[in-house]
Write an enzyme that holds these catalytic residues in place. Structure first.
Site, mmCIF file in Angstrom:
data_model
loop_
_atom_site.group_PDB
_atom_site.id
_atom_site.type_symbol
_atom_site.label_atom_id
_atom_site.label_comp_id
_atom_site.label_asym_id
_atom_site.label_seq_id
_atom_site.Cartn_x
_atom_site.Cartn_y
_atom_site.Cartn_z
ATOM 1 N N GLY A 87 35.142 16.346 41.649
ATOM 2 C CA GLY A 87 34.570 17.691 41.868
ATOM 3 C C GLY A 87 35.568 18.562 41.380
ATOM 4 O O GLY A 87 36.766 18.262 41.353
ATOM 5 N N PRO A 88 35.356 19.849 41.435
ATOM 6 C CA PRO A 88 36.216 20.852 40.771
ATOM 7 C C PRO A 88 37.526 21.209 41.911
ATOM 8 O O PRO A 88 37.282 20.644 43.007
ATOM 9 C CB PRO A 88 35.184 22.249 40.849
ATOM 10 C CG PRO A 88 33.871 21.881 41.009
ATOM 11 C CD PRO A 88 34.115 20.297 41.714
ATOM 12 N N GLY B 180 40.070 22.582 44.409
ATOM 13 C CA GLY B 180 39.733 23.333 45.793
ATOM 14 C C GLY B 180 38.458 22.976 46.535
ATOM 15 O O GLY B 180 38.187 23.751 47.418
ATOM 16 N N LYS C 248 38.739 17.926 48.206
ATOM 17 C CA LYS C 248 39.098 16.014 47.879
ATOM 18 C C LYS C 248 39.992 15.532 48.680
ATOM 19 O O LYS C 248 39.786 14.643 49.629
ATOM 20 C CB LYS C 248 38.824 16.041 46.455
ATOM 21 C CG LYS C 248 37.844 16.564 45.662
ATOM 22 C CD LYS C 248 37.985 16.029 44.124
ATOM 23 C CE LYS C 248 38.965 16.822 43.488
ATOM 24 N NZ LYS C 248 38.864 18.263 43.437
ATOM 25 N N THR C 249 41.218 16.199 48.567
ATOM 26 C CA THR C 249 42.187 15.737 49.448
ATOM 27 C C THR C 249 42.081 15.753 50.738
ATOM 28 O O THR C 249 42.590 14.998 51.532
ATOM 29 C CB THR C 249 43.581 16.632 48.895
ATOM 30 O OG1 THR C 249 43.581 16.571 47.315
ATOM 31 C CG2 THR C 249 44.736 16.047 49.456
ATOM 32 N N HIS D 133 31.522 53.362 32.227
ATOM 33 C CA HIS D 133 31.361 51.936 32.067
ATOM 34 C C HIS D 133 30.687 51.300 33.006
ATOM 35 O O HIS D 133 29.735 50.405 32.794
ATOM 36 C CB HIS D 133 32.639 51.445 31.539
ATOM 37 C CG HIS D 133 32.707 50.138 31.182
ATOM 38 N ND1 HIS D 133 32.732 49.567 29.908
ATOM 39 C CD2 HIS D 133 32.517 48.894 32.018
ATOM 40 C CE1 HIS D 133 32.900 48.307 30.069
ATOM 41 N NE2 HIS D 133 32.760 47.857 31.287
ATOM 42 N N GLU D 134 31.128 51.346 34.136
ATOM 43 C CA GLU D 134 30.654 50.678 35.309
ATOM 44 C C GLU D 134 29.177 50.928 35.748
ATOM 45 O O GLU D 134 28.421 50.130 36.064
ATOM 46 C CB GLU D 134 31.582 50.913 36.865
ATOM 47 C CG GLU D 134 33.031 50.101 36.407
ATOM 48 C CD GLU D 134 33.117 48.671 35.903
ATOM 49 O OE1 GLU D 134 32.001 48.071 36.287
ATOM 50 O OE2 GLU D 134 33.825 48.625 35.412
ATOM 51 N N HIS E 231 26.824 49.520 33.438
ATOM 52 C CA HIS E 231 26.514 47.954 33.981
ATOM 53 C C HIS E 231 25.688 47.973 35.013
ATOM 54 O O HIS E 231 24.510 47.361 35.090
ATOM 55 C CB HIS E 231 27.574 47.289 34.673
ATOM 56 C CG HIS E 231 28.926 46.786 33.686
ATOM 57 N ND1 HIS E 231 28.384 45.750 32.538
ATOM 58 C CD2 HIS E 231 30.035 46.943 33.608
ATOM 59 C CE1 HIS E 231 29.491 45.606 31.821
ATOM 60 N NE2 HIS E 231 30.467 46.308 32.466
ATOM 61 N N ASP F 143 33.718 41.621 29.033
ATOM 62 C CA ASP F 143 32.100 41.539 29.187
ATOM 63 C C ASP F 143 31.844 40.857 27.645
ATOM 64 O O ASP F 143 30.871 40.068 27.660
ATOM 65 C CB ASP F 143 31.668 42.976 29.128
ATOM 66 C CG ASP F 143 32.098 43.886 30.249
ATOM 67 O OD1 ASP F 143 32.409 43.232 31.222
ATOM 68 O OD2 ASP F 143 32.059 45.087 30.271
HETATM 69 P P1 ADP Z 1 41.010 19.508 46.185
HETATM 70 O O1 ADP Z 1 41.854 18.625 46.445
HETATM 71 O O2 ADP Z 1 39.707 19.491 45.857
HETATM 72 O O3 ADP Z 1 41.680 20.209 44.965
HETATM 73 P P2 ADP Z 1 41.869 20.362 48.526
HETATM 74 O O4 ADP Z 1 41.317 19.256 49.608
HETATM 75 O O5 ADP Z 1 43.441 20.364 48.308
HETATM 76 O O6 ADP Z 1 41.060 20.610 47.069
HETATM 77 O O7 ADP Z 1 41.744 21.590 49.292
HETATM 78 C C1 ADP Z 1 42.409 22.975 49.549
HETATM 79 C C2 ADP Z 1 42.250 23.536 50.707
HETATM 80 O O8 ADP Z 1 40.922 24.373 50.716
HETATM 81 C C3 ADP Z 1 42.264 22.713 51.908
HETATM 82 O O9 ADP Z 1 43.550 22.580 52.602
HETATM 83 C C4 ADP Z 1 41.168 23.558 53.014
HETATM 84 O O10 ADP Z 1 42.050 24.526 53.672
HETATM 85 C C5 ADP Z 1 40.385 24.240 52.046
HETATM 86 N N1 ADP Z 1 39.011 23.568 51.954
HETATM 87 C C6 ADP Z 1 38.541 23.112 50.515
HETATM 88 N N2 ADP Z 1 37.239 22.529 50.920
HETATM 89 C C7 ADP Z 1 37.114 22.679 51.976
HETATM 90 C C8 ADP Z 1 36.029 22.265 52.993
HETATM 91 N N3 ADP Z 1 35.156 21.838 52.314
HETATM 92 N N4 ADP Z 1 36.022 22.732 54.274
HETATM 93 C C9 ADP Z 1 36.967 23.187 54.841
HETATM 94 N N5 ADP Z 1 38.272 23.690 54.155
HETATM 95 C C10 ADP Z 1 38.202 23.360 52.777
HETATM 96 ZN ZN ZN Z 2 32.291 45.947 31.862
HETATM 97 MG MG MG Z 3 43.623 17.664 45.418
#
Ligand code: ADP
Ligand code: ZN
Ligand code: MG
Length: 626
Positions: free
Chosen positions: A207-208, A210, A213-214, A429-430, A433, A506
């Site tokens: 997955g992307p 943040g 996953k960790t 400009h804004e 849009h 833009d």
């Molecule tokens: P990844 O490993 O996918 O890049 P992390 O697991 O390190 O992302 O996420 C970073 C932080 O973002 C986590 O410590 C948490 O605070 C927050 N976070 C991310 N996803 C969630 C989620 N689904 N629910 C709650 N907190 C999340």
């Molecule tokens: Zn613009």
């Molecule tokens: Mg990670």
């Protein structure tokens, strides 16, 4: 977190033992051996013996005097000397010889032992110990104080220590469900064995960045209640060739000993990249590490209860061998959260802070469309910081709204002063849009327009928030979006007769969208449903590569230009028709700097004011800004 380390005797212990032995010999054993036949007498007796000419040899050593008598088998004596300046004369008078007494008597074998054999033995012993330790480390990768290259450094988490459970992860229900099964297998393996089901050996979280996953992996550790080894892919990459492989071996050895357990390899793309022949020499090391990982994953017995989790945001780069059944055979998508997911994530993080009654998490979640879990967590924290800054006891809705903007566009740049003319250009400009967006059907409603500069470099921006989550976009909606993007530049040109650099972002976005419509979404009459471009890494955005002939590429370019031009013309026409409103709104924004979507719509739907009142300040002197 607890580190797993085999107990071992540090080398210093061996040094201390050797030192102790030497000290014992030096101060206790040798003196006893040599002194065994020395008789101690008092100084008076010594002087009497001298006067009676019984002393044959004398050795003066500071306060101590060694001497022998004149008997057939000379005996050795020792005495302590007193203040006696006359002594030397007295000894000469009695005809004593001066010379070494004590050492002559020392066993020649012993002195050889001391000066030669012992040092050699000591060196040999130390050398042996050193080399044995080194071999051990090279061989199986267990540690020592000097060289820890081969050790896996995996951290072991145990349930009570992470304190993270599935409740801390919001919105990723499918991922949680799939992982729950793995946790369940570790708890009740017989339930699965009865039916003959084999637990997946490995699961890959993709997955992307943040999206949690960790966090999910740590939650598994918290839920499973079994040892949990966590290591990052980059930790396998070492200075010395072969060490990565040895670390993998060590990791799996530890895991096998601790089974049932979970091994988590974060950012596995660092070592799991596709093997190819075009690489440089440095790839050898990575390949060895990967090969070792593949071998180890085949080698262990899944029924023993070792589960391997890995996370990556570049699944496209992974070596296919890693993904085949029997290795990471379960792929768990951890996507960006949807509207409901975002709301839940906001709530999870809001539990840690004090929140006012007025806060509507649904509205915030809607406005934060496309934000990842990490960004949402960051937004909540920013809101809390803002509340503290303004001396409030809790977080309000406006704190959260502002923090969305902070995360998207950076902080307000309070000290950046725009000249009057620049501010006016930005206002037009804004409004350009916003007006184009509002005058078209199928555009997301405008919720906020601001011309306060941000640290990200934006001089102003228009926020549009969809009423509900969008998963699909029609061709018309995309065309409208491009028109909205061009609206800013249109307004500048319409009002000032010239254009500025302010539209670069833009332009970039409009071009990207137009290109994607043609090459990826099959929305052109000419090419229809033909994929002309492939996106290399869907999760990290960007890099897509054309897969078509140069002639087609030229045609695509032409069509992109046409699409954007068409949108520009459309926006221009809309603004021209509504010039009165454009001036009115721009003036209003110029004065207020930030207006809400409601204010915007009120003015837009009001009856127009007479024409002359809406004329802008004349700015004919900016003809050369480009
Ligand atoms: P990844 O490993 O996918 O890049 P992390 O697991 O390190 O992302 O996420 C970073 C932080 O973002 C986590 O410590 C948490 O605070 C927050 N976070 C991310 N996803 C969630 C989620 N689904 N629910 C709650 N907190 C999340
Ligand atoms: Zn613009
Ligand atoms: Mg990670």
């Amino acid at each position: 977190m607890k580190k797993v380390q085999k107990p071992r005797k540090p080398l210093i212990v061996y040094y201390l033992i050797v030192l102790a032995v030497l000290i014992v010999f030096n101060f206790i054993v040798f003196p006893m051996m040599t002194r065994g036949n020395i008789e101690e007498v008092d100084y008076g007796t010594f002087l009497t013996m001298v006067d009676e000419k019984q002393v044959s040899k004398v050795q003066l050593e500071g306060e101590t005097i060694y001497f022998t008598d004149k008997s057939e088998t000379p005996r050795q004596y020792e005495t302590t000397r007193f203040e006696d300046p006359d002594l030397v004369n007295r000894l000469q008078e009695s005809g004593c010889e001066f010379g070494r007494v004590a050492e002559e008597q020392m066993n020649p074998f012993l002195s050889m032992l001391l000066s030669l054999v012992i040092p050699i033995v000591v060196f040999i012993v130390i050398g042996q110990i050193l080399s044995r330790q080194l071999m051990k480390k090279m061989g199986e990768g267990s540690g020592g104080p000097f060289m820890q290259f081969g050790k896996s450094n995996a951290k072991m988490y145990v349930q009570s220590e992470t304190g993270i459970t599935f409740n801390d992860v919001a919105g990723e229900d499918e991922a949680k469900e799939l992982l729950t099964e793995i946790v369940d297998f570790l708890h009740n393996p017989q339930k699965y064995q009865e039916i003959g089901a084999i637990c997946p050996k490995g699961a890959l979280l993709v997955g992307p960045p943040g999206t949690g996953k960790t966090l999910l992996a740590k939650a598994v550790a918290g839920e499973a209640g079994v040892p949990f080894f966590s290591i990052s892919g980059s930790e396998f990459v070492e200075m010395f060739v072969g060490m990565g492989a040895s670390k993998v071996r060590d990791l799996f050895k530890q895991a096998n000993e601790k089974a049932p357990c979970i091994v988590f390899i974060d950012e596995i793309d660092t070592i799991g990249k596709k093997r190819d022949s075009q690489g440089f020499a440095g790839n050898d090391e990575r390949e060895q590490t990967l090969n070792q990982l593949l071998t180890e994953m085949d080698g262990f017995d899944a029924s023993k209860g070792v589960v391997i989790l890995a996370a990556t945001n570049r699944p496209d780069t992974l070596d296919p061998a890693l993904l085949r059944p029997g290795r990471f055979d379960r792929r768990i998508p951890v996507e960006l959260p949807d509207l409901k997911g975002r709301e839940e994530i906001l709530k999870v993080h809001a539990k840690k802070i004090k929140v006012g009654d007025d806060v509507d998490f649904g509205a915030i979640a809607r406005a934060a469309s496309g934000a990842s879990g990490a960004e949402l967590a960051n937004m909540v924290n920013e809101a809390a910081l803002r509340a503290v800054r303004e001396n409030r006891k809790f977080v309000t809705q406006s704190d959260l709204e502002e923090s969305i903007e902070v995360v998207i566009a950076g902080y307000q740049k309070k000290n950046k002063v725009l000249s009057t003319k620049e501010k006016l250009i930005v206002a037009y400009h804004e409004i350009g849009h916003a007006l184009v967006a509002a005058l078209q059907t199928n555009s997301a409603p405008v919720t906020k327009i601001t011309i306060i500069p941000r640290t990200s470099g934006a001089l102003g921006y228009t926020m549009q928030v969809d009423e509900e989550e969008r998963n699909l976009m029609s061709k018309e909606e995309l065309a409208n979006k491009i028109a909205t993007l061009t609206g800013g530049r249109c307004a500048e040109e319409l009002v000032f007769g010239s254009v500025t650099t302010g539209a670069s972002n833009d332009i970039e976005q409009a071009t990207k969208l137009a290109r994607a419509m043609i090459t990826r979404f099959g929305m052109s009459d000419r090419f229809g449903m033909v994929a002309l471009e492939t996106q290399a890494n869907p999760y990290l955005g960007g890099d897509s590569s054309l897969s078509c002939s140069p002639e087609t590429a030229t045609q695509i370019d032409d069509m992109v230009v046409d699409t954007v031009k068409e949108a520009y013309d459309k926006a221009m026409a809309l603004l021209r028709e509504n010039q009165g409103k454009l001036h009115e709104l721009a003036k209003y924004l110029y004065e207020k700097e930030t207006i809400t979507g409601e204010e915007f719509m009120n003015i837009l739907t009001q009856k127009s004011l007479p024409d002359e009142e809406q004329k802008p300040v004349e700015t004919s002197d900016n003809a050369n800004i480009d």
